[in-house]
Design a protein around this motif. Structure first.
Motif, PDB file in Angstrom:
ATOM      1  N   ALA A 179      78.982  -2.773 -25.309  1.00  0.00           N
ATOM      2  CA  ALA A 179      80.432  -1.183 -25.274  1.00  0.00           C
ATOM      3  C   ALA A 179      79.733   0.051 -26.218  1.00  0.00           C
ATOM      4  O   ALA A 179      80.013   1.243 -26.334  1.00  0.00           O
ATOM      5  CB  ALA A 179      81.421  -2.363 -26.401  1.00  0.00           C
ATOM      6  N   LYS A 180      78.445  -0.599 -27.139  1.00  0.00           N
ATOM      7  CA  LYS A 180      77.878   1.078 -27.895  1.00  0.00           C
ATOM      8  C   LYS A 180      77.715   1.431 -26.878  1.00  0.00           C
ATOM      9  O   LYS A 180      75.956   2.199 -27.619  1.00  0.00           O
ATOM     10  CB  LYS A 180      77.009   0.109 -29.077  1.00  0.00           C
ATOM     11  N   THR A 181      76.770   1.292 -25.179  1.00  0.00           N
ATOM     12  CA  THR A 181      75.302   1.865 -24.792  1.00  0.00           C
ATOM     13  C   THR A 181      76.699   2.274 -23.647  1.00  0.00           C
ATOM     14  O   THR A 181      77.143   1.768 -22.548  1.00  0.00           O
ATOM     15  CB  THR A 181      74.590   1.134 -24.287  1.00  0.00           C
TER      16      THR A 181
ATOM     17  N   VAL B  71      63.751  -2.882 -20.776  1.00  0.00           N
ATOM     18  CA  VAL B  71      65.064  -2.308 -19.375  1.00  0.00           C
ATOM     19  C   VAL B  71      64.826  -1.933 -18.709  1.00  0.00           C
ATOM     20  O   VAL B  71      64.245  -1.349 -18.622  1.00  0.00           O
ATOM     21  CB  VAL B  71      66.781  -2.327 -20.549  1.00  0.00           C
ATOM     22  N   PRO B  72      65.455  -2.680 -16.972  1.00  0.00           N
ATOM     23  CA  PRO B  72      64.731  -1.996 -16.068  1.00  0.00           C
ATOM     24  C   PRO B  72      65.650  -1.079 -15.658  1.00  0.00           C
ATOM     25  O   PRO B  72      66.955  -0.136 -14.746  1.00  0.00           O
ATOM     26  CB  PRO B  72      64.627  -2.551 -14.941  1.00  0.00           C
ATOM     27  N   SER B  73      66.172   0.849 -17.423  1.00  0.00           N
ATOM     28  CA  SER B  73      66.778   1.131 -17.313  1.00  0.00           C
ATOM     29  C   SER B  73      66.969   1.756 -16.088  1.00  0.00           C
ATOM     30  O   SER B  73      67.829   2.890 -15.111  1.00  0.00           O
ATOM     31  CB  SER B  73      66.429   2.052 -18.853  1.00  0.00           C
ATOM     32  N   CYS B  74      65.701   2.674 -15.293  1.00  0.00           N
ATOM     33  CA  CYS B  74      65.677   3.973 -14.325  1.00  0.00           C
ATOM     34  C   CYS B  74      63.909   3.263 -13.809  1.00  0.00           C
ATOM     35  O   CYS B  74      63.455   2.704 -14.422  1.00  0.00           O
ATOM     36  CB  CYS B  74      65.726   4.934 -14.856  1.00  0.00           C
ATOM     37  N   ALA B  75      63.725   4.046 -12.363  1.00  0.00           N
ATOM     38  CA  ALA B  75      62.392   3.554 -11.817  1.00  0.00           C
ATOM     39  C   ALA B  75      61.195   4.692 -12.937  1.00  0.00           C
ATOM     40  O   ALA B  75      60.532   3.694 -12.991  1.00  0.00           O
ATOM     41  CB  ALA B  75      62.539   4.831 -10.549  1.00  0.00           C
ATOM     42  N   HIS B  76      61.481   5.765 -14.078  1.00  0.00           N
ATOM     43  CA  HIS B  76      60.545   5.711 -14.279  1.00  0.00           C
ATOM     44  C   HIS B  76      59.972   4.534 -15.296  1.00  0.00           C
ATOM     45  O   HIS B  76      58.790   4.155 -15.632  1.00  0.00           O
ATOM     46  CB  HIS B  76      61.182   6.782 -15.239  1.00  0.00           C
ATOM     47  N   MET B  77      61.108   4.171 -16.298  1.00  0.00           N
ATOM     48  CA  MET B  77      60.707   3.082 -17.449  1.00  0.00           C
ATOM     49  C   MET B  77      60.083   2.120 -16.463  1.00  0.00           C
ATOM     50  O   MET B  77      58.723   0.687 -17.431  1.00  0.00           O
ATOM     51  CB  MET B  77      62.324   2.383 -18.058  1.00  0.00           C
TER      52      MET B  77
ATOM     53  N   LEU C 130      61.515  -2.024 -33.570  1.00  0.00           N
ATOM     54  CA  LEU C 130      60.644  -0.806 -33.122  1.00  0.00           C
ATOM     55  C   LEU C 130      60.949  -0.070 -32.901  1.00  0.00           C
ATOM     56  O   LEU C 130      60.809  -0.150 -31.421  1.00  0.00           O
ATOM     57  CB  LEU C 130      59.274  -1.243 -33.669  1.00  0.00           C
ATOM     58  N   ARG C 131      62.143   0.593 -32.781  1.00  0.00           N
ATOM     59  CA  ARG C 131      62.563   2.256 -31.288  1.00  0.00           C
ATOM     60  C   ARG C 131      60.925   2.718 -30.762  1.00  0.00           C
ATOM     61  O   ARG C 131      60.641   3.548 -32.050  1.00  0.00           O
ATOM     62  CB  ARG C 131      63.364   2.588 -32.095  1.00  0.00           C
ATOM     63  N   LEU C 132      61.046   2.555 -29.896  1.00  0.00           N
ATOM     64  CA  LEU C 132      59.174   3.162 -29.594  1.00  0.00           C
ATOM     65  C   LEU C 132      59.511   4.466 -29.377  1.00  0.00           C
ATOM     66  O   LEU C 132      60.365   5.394 -28.731  1.00  0.00           O
ATOM     67  CB  LEU C 132      58.726   2.880 -28.750  1.00  0.00           C
TER      68      LEU C 132
ATOM     69  N   SER D  29      68.199   1.570 -25.548  1.00  0.00           N
ATOM     70  CA  SER D  29      69.520   0.755 -26.572  1.00  0.00           C
ATOM     71  C   SER D  29      70.071   0.485 -25.199  1.00  0.00           C
ATOM     72  O   SER D  29      71.269  -1.152 -26.251  1.00  0.00           O
ATOM     73  CB  SER D  29      70.557   2.175 -26.014  1.00  0.00           C
ATOM     74  N   PHE D  30      69.957  -0.851 -24.716  1.00  0.00           N
ATOM     75  CA  PHE D  30      70.505  -1.629 -23.943  1.00  0.00           C
ATOM     76  C   PHE D  30      69.626  -2.951 -24.147  1.00  0.00           C
ATOM     77  O   PHE D  30      70.008  -4.463 -24.869  1.00  0.00           O
ATOM     78  CB  PHE D  30      70.408  -1.734 -22.324  1.00  0.00           C
ATOM     79  N   VAL D  31      69.041  -2.682 -25.606  1.00  0.00           N
ATOM     80  CA  VAL D  31      68.290  -3.969 -26.345  1.00  0.00           C
ATOM     81  C   VAL D  31      69.256  -4.076 -27.824  1.00  0.00           C
ATOM     82  O   VAL D  31      69.026  -2.947 -28.529  1.00  0.00           O
ATOM     83  CB  VAL D  31      66.501  -3.655 -26.786  1.00  0.00           C
ATOM     84  N   PRO D  32      69.862  -5.204 -27.517  1.00  0.00           N
ATOM     85  CA  PRO D  32      70.218  -5.162 -29.396  1.00  0.00           C
ATOM     86  C   PRO D  32      69.404  -5.477 -30.197  1.00  0.00           C
ATOM     87  O   PRO D  32      68.841  -6.481 -30.082  1.00  0.00           O
ATOM     88  CB  PRO D  32      71.686  -6.153 -28.763  1.00  0.00           C
ATOM     89  N   GLU D  33      69.628  -4.103 -31.397  1.00  0.00           N
ATOM     90  CA  GLU D  33      68.560  -4.855 -32.092  1.00  0.00           C
ATOM     91  C   GLU D  33      69.086  -5.825 -33.280  1.00  0.00           C
ATOM     92  O   GLU D  33      68.018  -5.570 -33.688  1.00  0.00           O
ATOM     93  CB  GLU D  33      68.517  -3.698 -33.459  1.00  0.00           C
ATOM     94  N   ALA D  34      69.873  -6.393 -33.271  1.00  0.00           N
ATOM     95  CA  ALA D  34      70.020  -7.460 -34.014  1.00  0.00           C
ATOM     96  C   ALA D  34      69.228  -8.936 -33.703  1.00  0.00           C
ATOM     97  O   ALA D  34      68.977  -9.673 -34.754  1.00  0.00           O
ATOM     98  CB  ALA D  34      71.720  -7.258 -33.873  1.00  0.00           C
ATOM     99  N   LEU D  35      69.801  -8.870 -32.384  1.00  0.00           N
ATOM    100  CA  LEU D  35      68.932 -10.269 -31.497  1.00  0.00           C
ATOM    101  C   LEU D  35      66.991 -10.083 -32.555  1.00  0.00           C
ATOM    102  O   LEU D  35      66.947 -11.055 -32.524  1.00  0.00           O
ATOM    103  CB  LEU D  35      69.016  -9.729 -30.092  1.00  0.00           C
TER     104      LEU D  35
END
Ligand code: SF4
Length: 378
Positions: free
Chosen positions: A291-293, A100-106, A54-56, A39-45
């Motif tokens: 703000a949105k995440t 996004v390197p949101s966590c080690a798994h990602m 496309l949210r996988l 969710s840290f990837v802004p769809e609008a961009l």
């Protein structure tokens, strides 16, 4: 019982494949699908010019035999599911993937996709872990770098004018979805949580302009409805990636209704509209994305996560919170401990559920929800 909707079948069908017919339609018309999984990837961009986000997801994931050769079984089943689908060619229409390197798994998922060269545009958006003036500048530069790479690789128009147009398109779209979501605040909401999440997930996995007419049709339909009566409890769902509306349907089969979705792929505050001002589009999107995440990966942000849940419980008049966590998710797993006790200290009943990415153990889930509703005296 709410009048069944004809249009809801469309969303069901669009969720059957990670590359549904609207995605195919857009690709045939020369548009470029860019995948993302955080969710840290802004769809609008990613809605600028001929690009679309496309949210996988991995609907109907049966197993992760292929992925298990690369990722340990202690890596969360969401990332293993995405790798399995990628290796199985289920994302072959995808032209790019923004991570996004949101966590080690990602991070491990990204490493393996780089190694497997899937797809030919892979980008890491290096999102900082705190929110302050320095990290706002950092995030602004990260979004500019991403836009420059997209422009260079795909020849996409990532000019300020193009980005502002994309932000307006996101706002128009998000406002419609929010207007349906707000109907859940009613004492007898005309929509249940499973239906709402079908719309949200189908819209995250489709070109926004192509799915919007169906969402508007659905809205017209439910505005004719009487509303759900006799639900035993109003619940709020909180947690990580939740893609399968069936999970919510099983919860609601116990006579309750899910009225608020504060999870990674939910609308609170995920479908917030963008405050478009005179700043650079990258600064606007950086502020907006922070703000949105509300993700546990962010340091010194626990109070904002907690207070958003408490405020949403009041706003949607929820009786309790169901906290859903994917097994081995260290971010939500660690954050859950203080979160559960803080919510209970604030008089909010909480049910903590651990699950796999794909729905399983429906029987046990029903029993847990049943007991939770009874524990609230409902
Ligand atoms: S569910 Fe948790 S562990 Fe899995 S990708 Fe999301 S944040 Fe990472």
């Amino acid at each position: 019982m709410a009048i069944p909707s004809k249009t809801i079948k469309v969303f069901e069908e669009l969720l059957e494949s990670p590359q549904n017919r609207l995605v195919e339609q857009a690709v045939e018309s020369g548009r470029i699908p860019i995948g993302y999984s955080c969710s840290f990837v802004p769809e609008a961009l990613l809605m600028a010019d001929k690009l679309f986000p496309l949210r996988l997801h991995a609907p109907g994931l049966a197993g992760t035999e292929l992925a298990d050769n690369y990722l340990s079984c202690f890596v969360c089943s969401y990332t293993r599911g995405l790798l399995e689908f990628a290796m199985d060619g289920r994302y072959d229409l995808l032209k790019g993937w923004v991570f996004v390197p949101s966590c080690a798994h990602m991070q491990r998922l990204y490493d393996n996709l780089e190694y497997l060269q899937k797809p030919d545009f892979n980008h890491i958006l290096d999102v900082p872990r705190k929110v302050n003036n320095d990290t706002l500048l950092w995030m602004t530069e990260e979004l500019q770098m991403l836009a420059d790479k997209l422009a260079h690789h795909f020849g996409a128009d990532m000019s300020d004018v193009s980005l502002r147009k994309a932000m307006e398109q996101w706002n128009d779209f998000a406002s419609v979805v929010q207007s349906i979501g707000d109907l859940r605040k009613k004492p007898n909401p005309p929509i249940n949580g499973a239906e709402f999440h079908q719309i949200v997930m189908a819209s995250l996995a489709s070109p926004k302009d192509l799915i919007l007419p169906y969402i508007l049709d659905f809205k017209k339909e439910i505005e004719q409805r009487e509303g759900i009566k006799n639900s035993r409890a109003r619940l709020m769902l909180v947690g990580g990636h939740l893609h399968d509306p069936e999970f919510i349907r099983v919860i609601e089969s116990q006579g309750c209704v899910v009225v608020a979705d504060r999870f990674c792929t939910g609308t609170i505050p995920g479908f917030k509209t963008i405050d478009i001002n005179n700043d650079s589009p990258y600064k606007i999107l950086a502020e907006y994305t922070f703000a949105k995440t509300l993700c546990p990966r962010m340091m010194e942000d626990f109070d904002r996560r907690l207070n958003t849940i408490i405020d949403t419980v009041k706003e949607y008049n929820a009786d309790g919170v169901v906290l859903e966590i994917i097994k081995f998710c260290d971010l939500w797993g660690v954050d859950a401990m203080p979160l559960v006790s803080a919510l209970r200290d604030n008089g909010i009943p909480v049910l903590r559920l651990e699950r796999e990415y794909c729905l399983g153990g429906e029987g046990q889930l029903r029993t847990r929800v049943q007991a939770f509703i009874e524990s609230m005296g409902k």
